[in-house]
Design an enzyme around this catalytic site. Structure first.
Site, PDB file in Angstrom:
ATOM      1  N   CYS A 154      79.004  37.489  67.170  1.00 43.82           N
ATOM      2  CA  CYS A 154      78.345  35.832  67.098  1.00 43.82           C
ATOM      3  C   CYS A 154      79.537  34.889  67.905  1.00 43.82           C
ATOM      4  O   CYS A 154      79.531  35.209  69.013  1.00 43.82           O
ATOM      5  CB  CYS A 154      78.726  35.559  65.591  1.00 43.82           C
ATOM      6  N   HIS A 161      75.426  40.075  63.054  1.00 41.79           N
ATOM      7  CA  HIS A 161      76.721  40.675  62.616  1.00 41.79           C
ATOM      8  C   HIS A 161      76.245  41.803  61.970  1.00 41.79           C
ATOM      9  O   HIS A 161      75.944  42.018  60.754  1.00 41.79           O
ATOM     10  CB  HIS A 161      76.902  39.586  61.396  1.00 41.79           C
ATOM     11  N   GLU A 192      78.670  44.017  61.199  1.00 46.02           N
ATOM     12  CA  GLU A 192      79.423  44.094  60.052  1.00 46.02           C
ATOM     13  C   GLU A 192      79.240  43.497  58.687  1.00 46.02           C
ATOM     14  O   GLU A 192      79.643  43.834  57.816  1.00 46.02           O
ATOM     15  CB  GLU A 192      81.023  43.634  60.417  1.00 46.02           C
TER      16      GLU A 192
END
Length: 309
Positions: free
Chosen positions: A134, A228, A230
């Site tokens: 991002c 994202h 994660e």
């Protein structure tokens, strides 16, 4: 030489979480540096909304994937005097650098933004393998000579749908194991508008033409994604609550009650991926619900960039 034990700044207590269900890589222990993109005020706001701070998420994911004995240290260059490597640590001791997202916009004329741009320039200069999501992708693009602006198509919140590999992306190791099109967890309002000379776009979708990129600049190489990997659905729920007024203003939700209901469903499904009823309601499949598939790009970065180096 090893990094200091896994560390995060004192204001970032670890929140209880379920470790990602992934297979650990084989190889020597890695020494990883995590670059937190948020300021201390933003980190506190994340925790106040019930979320987990970005660098903590990255640490949990990296230590779940990396070979046994790997360590992480964290730096917060958005904070005053936060852009110095931890004591006793130099670039030669770092095997890879992973950078988080941020609530900031890279085109803001603010000291906390300028400090982070300068630090990411140092990452390129160091020649260390780098990855980020991002905001980190946007900062890397600006450092290398590109531009970033608010996305005229609006925010991409919850899921980036139909992320589609470019011709270069189909052959690039960052996307090894990905199908030609997939969904990913996402939340952002900015995008890369002018790619730098050293950038290769690896994937995109209808909301953001640049969803992943390989950026080569100076001594370094950065692999980044706009989404994202994660984040699990458990992490996007609190963010929806935190930005509820913006979601309503953007026409993505009718009112605060609608945001709260949606966030609860996301968190419930994230905690129990076997809830087929909720997965069906949201149109979510294994791209997001299976941790190994969700973390594809981070794993590929470790395999193809960090371990060989």
């Amino acid at each position: 030489m090893s990094l200091p034990p896994a560390t995060v700044p004192a204001d970032l207590p670890l929140a209880p979480r379920v470790a990602p269900r992934v297979a650990r890589l084989e190889g020597p222990p890695l020494r990883l540096l995590i670059v937190e993109g948020n300021t201390i005020d933003a980190r506190r706001a994340v925790e106040a909304s019930g979320g987990t701070v970005a660098c903590v998420l990255y640490e949990q994911v990296l230590l779940a994937l990396a070979p046994a004995g790997s360590t992480c240290a964290t730096i917060c260059p958005g904070d005053p005097d936060g852009d110095t490597l931890p004591a006793g640590l130099d670039w030669a001791q770092i095997d890879g650098v992973a950078s988080t997202g941020s609530a900031l916009s890279v085109y803001w004329d603010r000291p906390e933004v300028h400090r982070q741009i300068a630090f990411h320039a140092r990452v390129f200069d160091s020649g260390r393998p780098a990855f980020g999501s991002c905001w980190a992708l946007q900062v890397a693009a600006v450092v290398a000579g590109g531009t970033v602006a608010a996305n005229p198509r609006g925010r991409e919140v919850g899921l980036a749908r139909k992320v589609t590999l470019t011709e270069a992306g189909r052959a690039h190791p960052l996307h090894d194991g990905r199908p030609p099109a997939f969904d990913a967890v996402a939340i952002h309002g900015d995008e890369v508008t002018r790619p730098p000379a050293g950038m290769t776009c690896l994937s995109g979708n209808a909301v953001s033409p640049v969803q992943a990129a390989d950026i080569r600049h100076g001594n370094g190489m950065f692999w980044g994604v706009q989404y994202h990997p994660e984040f699990s659905l458990r992490d996007i729920g609190p963010l929806c609550r935190r930005y509820r007024e913006q979601l309503i203003a953007d026409g993505l939700a009718a009112d605060t009650a609608a945001v709260a209901r949606h966030a609860e469903v996301l968190e419930t499904l994230g905690a129990d991926p076997g809830r087929r009823d909720l997965a069906w309601r949201l149109g979510i499949d294994h791209d997001v619900l299976d941790d190994a598939r969700r973390l594809t790009e981070i794993r590929n970065w470790l395999v193809h960039q960090v371990l060989p180096a």
